[in-house]
Design an enzyme around this catalytic site. Structure first.
Site, PDB file in Angstrom:
ATOM      1  N   SER A 185       0.875  -1.221   0.032  1.00 31.20           N
ATOM      2  CA  SER A 185      -0.022  -0.050  -0.044  1.00 31.20           C
ATOM      3  C   SER A 185       0.794   1.152   0.025  1.00 31.20           C
ATOM      4  O   SER A 185       1.740   1.758  -1.031  1.00 31.20           O
ATOM      5  CB  SER A 185      -0.995  -0.101   1.176  1.00 31.20           C
ATOM      6  N   ASP A 234      -9.786  -3.543  -5.488  1.00 31.21           N
ATOM      7  CA  ASP A 234      -9.160  -2.940  -4.442  1.00 31.21           C
ATOM      8  C   ASP A 234      -9.584  -1.507  -4.410  1.00 31.21           C
ATOM      9  O   ASP A 234      -9.770  -0.655  -5.515  1.00 31.21           O
ATOM     10  CB  ASP A 234      -7.615  -2.687  -4.648  1.00 31.21           C
ATOM     11  N   HIS A 269      -8.273  -4.954  -1.264  1.00 32.08           N
ATOM     12  CA  HIS A 269      -6.929  -4.442  -0.746  1.00 32.08           C
ATOM     13  C   HIS A 269      -6.291  -5.443   0.160  1.00 32.08           C
ATOM     14  O   HIS A 269      -5.003  -5.330  -0.094  1.00 32.08           O
ATOM     15  CB  HIS A 269      -7.125  -3.310   0.105  1.00 32.08           C
TER      16      HIS A 269
END
Length: 702
Positions: free
Chosen positions: A554, A639, A674
């Protein structure tokens, strides 16, 4: 001689993948002209078209990338399976959490071998009572490719259960309410929510909804069984920098709705027994002032950075006078101690704090007006309060772990300071903590700042500079990189890998200022700190640069991307997981999830100084025609936090520029979000693949 032999093995180990990568042709993304002016600079982005998820050409390209990945890494299948089986051998597949008492019931979750998801249960009165299954996520997941489900708690009378489900991975959670007496749903996927709380009357709920950019912004009141159209809008937050949430104080007397940006917050409260009453503003927002509240005996307890106290402090005020002018220091703040949170109970409070980078739990006794810290046996560890739903208690529960100690749940007596180990997570497969060593060391960054690292390895390591190294970090949003235990990580350690966590600036590992020194116009400190840590490990001969793997996910993927552009020679292989790499395009698009709220973390690109600074480190925009190490990029089609097109564009552009023959692999999960695969066995399979790729590049193939 040994170092030379290991180097040769490393080269041989990665050569098969490199040969596959060159013999199999990777997909070539079409170039479609797109450019824009950015503070006087013309930015060309011929891969901008990949942003359109509805375009069949995008899906076709992602499928081609997955097919290419399958082809060039097919030789790793046996190794991947071996790692999967080994990780699974270290996991107690049929297991039970420690039951938590709440209002005469004991709540817990359990897992069953072969089943992907947890089963949530309770027992009434005592642990010998019959089990009642209140939510079986495996049943909810039937027929779904993805399932994320969480209980949100029972009503005060414990007859009703609220829970939320997402079947896409895009964080589209729907609220359902189940009558535990009949097993029937009172509300079946009532609406999409981003926050929830019960009222004391057992029939009224408050929930938060999101705008089109997935920003929580509206608070509604709903009466169970009534049409959704009759729900009452209580509050709408119109400032796009702020996110809305709703909750309840520990004693359950007040509901609290909060709005918060990255550096400012505001709260309102309501008597939980009066759901139709008027919400009262606690204290109006002041730029740069953050606070949250709890309640005890007619007094609000406030955790805040008011009065320019960077590391936060503990204040109080009466219920009938909550304006900031009435706040009083409950304790004199210690500038060396970062107060991360305050949990208030009937007779005590527990302060979660951090000093010299080490987390602490401090118990305050209201009657004696004194406090003490709970002691812990190691120098590097992770600790935090566990579930403690009961307000009137003299016992609190906390969870402790370290890089060599599996997660351990303790009950702690607040009066006599005794503790009881209730459970340490079982790690089958021959694990013995005595076979591993954990250290905490420091590297010196570019500006002389000392950056801590937590390291773990198997006993018997020879610090001769030949071992494989694995360096991970995050470094954003103030999230600390905690040195906890990982059963999956054992497959690395048992193969001689030295695993390190870098506690870099941008996290709050060494306090709030540590975070502030790694954001906005100081963001580059995050990258330089990581580079310094990698170089230090090599310099101190913990391992070899030719066998060094680096990883981040991320915002940590942005870290790795920026580091690779700055120092492509730093490592042998890199893993960028769901990486935020297309900084300028994403931060210019206010319609995307998180963008506007992120201005306070990265900067507003519409402002010239901030925009040009961000452009200097944006991984996508700084890819260049040069040699890069082996790279694995992982993403998911659904995501919502870092959209799939960022890592996809990154790989396409890098392929067109890099001058080396090292593998560049994109793996896209077409049915997840995610966090990747939702089922636990599927998640382990993904980890096994990632480790197989990384280890093979590090010269470890069995």
């Amino acid at each position: 001689m040994l170092a030379r032999t290991l180097l040769v093995l490393s080269l041989l180990a990665s050569s098969a993948l490199a040969q596959n990568a060159t013999s199999s042709k990777p997909p070539v993304a079409p170039l479609k002209p797109h450019s824009f002016d950015f503070h006087g600079k013309k930015i060309e982005d011929p891969y901008f078209w990949m942003k359109d998820k509805s375009n069949p050409e995008v899906i076709k390209y992602l499928e081609a990338e997955n097919a290419y990945r399958e082809e060039v890494t097919k030789n790793l299948k046996p190794f991947e399976q071996k790692l999967y089986d080994e990780i699974l051998s270290h996991i107690q597949q049929t297991d039970l959490s420690v039951p938590v008492r709440d209002g005469g019931y004991y709540f817990y979750s359990r897992t069953e071998e072969g089943k992907q998801y947890p089963i949530y249960c309770r027992k009434k009165g005592n642990l010998e009572a019959s089990e009642e299954i209140i939510l079986d996520v495996n049943r909810l997941a039937e027929g779904e490719k993805f399932m994320s489900a969480f209980p949100l708690g029972t009503s005060d009378d414990h007859n009703l259960l609220a829970y939320m489900t997402d079947t896409t991975g895009f964080r589209e959670y729907y609220l359902s309410i189940k009558d535990l007496r009949t097993g029937k749903l009172i509300e079946d996927k009532l609406t999409k929510i981003a926050g929830f709380t019960w009222c004391a009357d057992n029939k009224t709920i408050f929930y938060v909804t999101e705008d089109e950019a997935k920003r929580p912004h509206k608070l509604f009141r709903h009466t169970l069984g009534e049409p959704l159209a009759q729900d009452v809008l209580i509050y709408e937050e119109k400032d796009e920098l702020y996110r809305l949430d709703v909750g309840r104080t520990q004693d359950k007397k007040f509901l609290v709705h909060s709005v918060a940006s990255s550096n400012t917050s505001e709260n309102s409260f309501l008597d939980a027994s009066q759901p139709t009453g008027e919400w009262q503003l606690f204290a109006k927002r002041v730029d740069g002032v953050e606070y949250n509240i709890d309640h005890r005996n007619g007094v609000f307890h406030i955790h805040t950075n008011a009065n320019d106290v960077t590391n936060f402090k503990w204040m109080t005020c009466p219920v009938n006078a909550t304006e900031a002018k009435n706040w009083k220091d409950f304790e004199i703040p210690n500038p060396k101690v970062f107060v991360e949170g305050i949990s208030v109970f009937k007779h005590h409070a527990v302060v979660s704090e951090r000093e010299n980078g080490v987390p602490q739990l401090r118990v305050y006794d209201f009657a004696k007006q004194e406090s003490h810290r709970i002691s812990f046996p190691e120098t590097s560890y992770e600790v935090g309060l566990s579930s403690n739903p009961e307000f009137d208690t003299n016992t609190i529960r906390f969870t402790y772990t370290s890089m060599v100690t599996p997660s351990s749940v303790f009950d702690y007596n607040l009066n006599d300071r005794s503790r009881e180990l209730l459970k340490q997570t079982a790690v089958p497969g021959g694990f013995d903590a005595n076979n591993y060593v954990s250290e905490r060391i420091e590297a010196t960054s570019h500006d002389g700042v000392k950056v801590p690292m937590s390291i773990v390895y198997r006993k018997g390591l020879k610090k001769d500079g030949t071992a494989p190294l694995y360096l991970y970090s995050y470094g954003s949003y103030g999230f600390s990189t905690e040195p906890g235990f990982s059963a999956a990580r054992l497959v690395l350690l048992d193969r001689g890998v030295v695993f390190a966590l870098a506690h870099i600036r941008g996290g709050s590992d060494l306090g709030r200022q540590w975070y502030l020194d790694g954001k906005l116009m100081k963001k580059k400190n995050t990258f330089y700190d990581f580079i310094a840590c990698a170089d230090h490990l090599v310099k101190e001969k913990y391992g070899s640069r030719d066998r060094l793997a680096i990883e981040g996910g991320s915002a940590g993927g942005l870290l790795i991307g920026a580091v690779l552009n700055e120092r492509p020679d730093l490592c042998k292989v890199a893993h960028l997981a769901v990486p935020f790499v297309d900084v300028i395009n994403t931060m210019l698009d206010e319609s995307l999830p998180l963008t506007v709220q992120e201005y306070l973390e990265w900067g507003n690109p519409n402002e010239k100084e901030a925009g040009l600074y961000m452009l200097e480190y944006s991984p996508y925009d700084n890819l260049a025609r040069k040699a890069y190490p082996s790279i694995l990029v992982t993403t998911s089609l659904n995501d919502s936090q870092v959209l799939y097109h960022e890592p996809t564009k990154y790989v396409a552009k890098l392929r067109s520029l890099k001058t080396d023959q090292n593998p560049l692999i994109l793996r896209c999960n077409m049915d997840a979000g995610h966090g990747g695969a939702s089922g636990r066995y599927e998640a382990i399979r993904e980890t096994a693949y990632e480790y197989a790729f990384m280890l093979s590049q590090m010269g470890v193939e069995n």
